[in-house]
Write a protein that holds these residues in place. Sequence first.
Motif, PDB file in Angstrom:
ATOM      1  N   UNK A 165      27.510   7.424 -57.878  1.00 31.77           N
ATOM      2  CA  UNK A 165      28.550   8.364 -58.291  1.00 31.77           C
ATOM      3  C   UNK A 165      27.981   9.702 -58.763  1.00 31.77           C
ATOM      4  N   UNK A 166      26.684   9.742 -59.035  1.00 33.22           N
ATOM      5  CA  UNK A 166      26.058  10.963 -59.569  1.00 33.22           C
ATOM      6  C   UNK A 166      25.642  11.869 -58.415  1.00 33.22           C
ATOM      7  N   UNK A 167      26.624  12.505 -57.798  1.00 36.62           N
ATOM      8  CA  UNK A 167      26.351  13.311 -56.606  1.00 36.62           C
ATOM      9  C   UNK A 167      25.497  14.537 -56.917  1.00 36.62           C
ATOM     10  N   UNK A 168      25.619  15.087 -58.119  1.00 38.55           N
ATOM     11  CA  UNK A 168      24.783  16.239 -58.477  1.00 38.55           C
ATOM     12  C   UNK A 168      23.312  15.844 -58.466  1.00 38.55           C
ATOM     13  N   UNK A 169      23.008  14.680 -59.048  1.00 34.50           N
ATOM     14  CA  UNK A 169      21.610  14.220 -59.056  1.00 34.50           C
ATOM     15  C   UNK A 169      21.118  13.960 -57.642  1.00 34.50           C
ATOM     16  N   UNK A 170      21.969  13.346 -56.816  1.00 30.82           N
ATOM     17  CA  UNK A 170      21.569  13.030 -55.443  1.00 30.82           C
ATOM     18  C   UNK A 170      21.239  14.299 -54.663  1.00 30.82           C
ATOM     19  N   UNK A 171      22.135  15.287 -54.723  1.00 28.28           N
ATOM     20  CA  UNK A 171      21.905  16.530 -53.977  1.00 28.28           C
ATOM     21  C   UNK A 171      20.700  17.278 -54.519  1.00 28.28           C
ATOM     22  N   UNK A 172      20.564  17.327 -55.846  1.00 30.81           N
ATOM     23  CA  UNK A 172      19.424  18.006 -56.449  1.00 30.81           C
ATOM     24  C   UNK A 172      18.115  17.334 -56.095  1.00 30.81           C
ATOM     25  N   UNK A 173      18.106  16.009 -56.065  1.00 35.32           N
ATOM     26  CA  UNK A 173      16.889  15.278 -55.721  1.00 35.32           C
ATOM     27  C   UNK A 173      16.500  15.512 -54.275  1.00 35.32           C
ATOM     28  N   UNK A 174      17.474  15.549 -53.385  1.00 41.33           N
ATOM     29  CA  UNK A 174      17.154  15.827 -51.981  1.00 41.33           C
ATOM     30  C   UNK A 174      16.511  17.201 -51.829  1.00 41.33           C
ATOM     31  N   UNK A 175      17.043  18.179 -52.560  1.00 37.53           N
ATOM     32  CA  UNK A 175      16.452  19.523 -52.482  1.00 37.53           C
ATOM     33  C   UNK A 175      15.035  19.522 -53.036  1.00 37.53           C
ATOM     34  N   UNK A 176      14.827  18.831 -54.165  1.00 32.61           N
ATOM     35  CA  UNK A 176      13.489  18.785 -54.767  1.00 32.61           C
ATOM     36  C   UNK A 176      12.488  18.075 -53.864  1.00 32.61           C
ATOM     37  N   UNK A 177      12.929  17.006 -53.230  1.00 37.36           N
ATOM     38  CA  UNK A 177      12.037  16.297 -52.316  1.00 37.36           C
ATOM     39  C   UNK A 177      11.613  17.191 -51.159  1.00 37.36           C
ATOM     40  N   UNK A 178      12.563  17.926 -50.594  1.00 40.43           N
ATOM     41  CA  UNK A 178      12.245  18.811 -49.467  1.00 40.43           C
ATOM     42  C   UNK A 178      11.260  19.893 -49.887  1.00 40.43           C
ATOM     43  N   UNK A 179      11.477  20.478 -51.068  1.00 45.48           N
ATOM     44  CA  UNK A 179      10.571  21.528 -51.547  1.00 45.48           C
ATOM     45  C   UNK A 179       9.178  20.979 -51.821  1.00 45.48           C
ATOM     46  N   UNK A 180       9.110  19.793 -52.434  1.00 47.63           N
ATOM     47  CA  UNK A 180       7.809  19.189 -52.737  1.00 47.63           C
ATOM     48  C   UNK A 180       7.078  18.811 -51.473  1.00 47.63           C
ATOM     49  N   UNK A 181       7.813  18.383 -50.441  1.00 46.95           N
ATOM     50  CA  UNK A 181       7.190  18.061 -49.157  1.00 46.95           C
ATOM     51  C   UNK A 181       6.556  19.296 -48.525  1.00 46.95           C
ATOM     52  N   UNK A 182       7.225  20.416 -48.640  1.00 47.13           N
ATOM     53  CA  UNK A 182       6.649  21.655 -48.113  1.00 47.13           C
ATOM     54  C   UNK A 182       5.337  21.974 -48.818  1.00 47.13           C
ATOM     55  N   UNK A 183       5.300  21.804 -50.142  1.00 48.00           N
ATOM     56  CA  UNK A 183       4.069  22.043 -50.893  1.00 48.00           C
ATOM     57  C   UNK A 183       2.959  21.091 -50.446  1.00 48.00           C
ATOM     58  N   UNK A 184       3.321  19.810 -50.266  1.00 46.57           N
ATOM     59  CA  UNK A 184       2.330  18.829 -49.832  1.00 46.57           C
ATOM     60  C   UNK A 184       1.811  19.155 -48.438  1.00 46.57           C
ATOM     61  N   UNK A 185       2.726  19.492 -47.511  1.00 47.34           N
ATOM     62  CA  UNK A 185       2.310  19.826 -46.144  1.00 47.34           C
ATOM     63  C   UNK A 185       1.362  21.024 -46.132  1.00 47.34           C
ATOM     64  N   UNK A 186       1.687  22.050 -46.906  1.00 49.17           N
ATOM     65  CA  UNK A 186       0.829  23.231 -46.976  1.00 49.17           C
ATOM     66  C   UNK A 186      -0.543  22.881 -47.524  1.00 49.17           C
ATOM     67  N   UNK A 187      -0.566  22.028 -48.531  1.00 50.69           N
ATOM     68  CA  UNK A 187      -1.840  21.620 -49.135  1.00 50.69           C
ATOM     69  C   UNK A 187      -2.691  20.866 -48.127  1.00 50.69           C
ATOM     70  N   UNK A 188      -2.083  19.921 -47.421  1.00 51.90           N
ATOM     71  CA  UNK A 188      -2.839  19.142 -46.445  1.00 51.90           C
ATOM     72  C   UNK A 188      -3.358  20.019 -45.313  1.00 51.90           C
ATOM     73  N   UNK A 189      -2.525  20.911 -44.806  1.00 51.16           N
ATOM     74  CA  UNK A 189      -2.966  21.778 -43.714  1.00 51.16           C
ATOM     75  C   UNK A 189      -4.109  22.694 -44.151  1.00 51.16           C
ATOM     76  N   UNK A 190      -4.079  23.093 -45.404  1.00 46.96           N
ATOM     77  CA  UNK A 190      -5.152  23.958 -45.926  1.00 46.96           C
ATOM     78  C   UNK A 190      -6.501  23.253 -45.833  1.00 46.96           C
TER      79      UNK A 190
END
Length: 255
Positions: A165-190
Motif C-alpha cells: 500500500x506504500x506506493x510512495x516508498x515503492x516509486x521512490x525506491x525504484x528511482x533510487x535503484x535506477x540511480x544507484x545502478x547508473x553509479x555502479x555501471x559507471x564505476x565498473x566501466x571505469x
Amino acid sequence: MAALPGTELGLRLLGRLGLPRPYRHVAPGYRTHAAALPGSTAISPDRIDEVGGGTLLLANPNNPDGRLVPPDRLLDLARRLGRAGGVLLIDEAFADAAPEASVLPRLAPEDRVLVFRSFGKFFGLAGLRLGFVSGAADLIGEMREQLGSWPVSAPAIALGTAAYADTDWILGTRRRLAARCEELDETLRRHRLYPKGSCPLFRLIETPAAPVIFEHLAQRGILTRPFDYAPDWLRIGLPANAEAVTRLDRALTDR
C-alpha cells in the motif's frame, strides 16, 4: 491469484500439478527451477522460441545474469505454447524492481501461464515468507489445493498489505535503484569491467580475472558472488549508498 509462503514452496509444488511434458527450464538460472520439474531439460535463453510444447520455466529478469526478455515476446511464446497444449511458467522474483519486465498486465484469462512474484526480493524481508502466483484459473485452483488452508501467516499478511500500500516508498525506491545502478555501471566501466543485465538489484561482469577480483574484494570486506559453473562470472550486488560505491571504486583501483 494465490498467496504463497514464499515462492520457493510454490515452485516446489509445480511437479504435483500434472503439467504437460516434456519439461524444460532455462539455464543458467535458479537452482530451484531444475528441481521444480522432475526430469526437466535445461535449455539456453537463446532457444526459448524453439520450444513448441510441454512446460517451460524461466525467470524474467533472469538470475544470475539479469537478462530481460521483453514481455511481448514472452506473451507470444505463451500463446504458441498454449495452442500446442503447453504451459509457460515465469518467475518474476525481481519484477517489482523492474515493473516493465512483467507479463502480468498483458495476460488474458485464457492464457496458459503461471507467474510467480516474490515479496522479499524488493522489500528486503525474505524471512517473512510471502509470495504470489497468478495466471490460469484451473492451474491456480490446483495450486490452492496443494497449499491447503491458511498457507500464509498473519504477520506476513499484515506486513505485506502495508508494504504494497506504500506506493510512495515503492516509486521512490525504484528511482533510487535506477540511480544507484547508473553509479555502479559507471564505476565498473571505469575499471574496464563491463556490466551485463537489466535487473536493478545487481550486475554481472564477465572477465578471466573474476577469481582474482573476488579474492581481492573479499580481503577488503566486499563480498561478491562467484559461480562454480562459470568461473569468468562475478555478480555484484547493488551498493547500499554512495559511500559504498566509493568504497568499491577504491578497492578496484587498488587491484
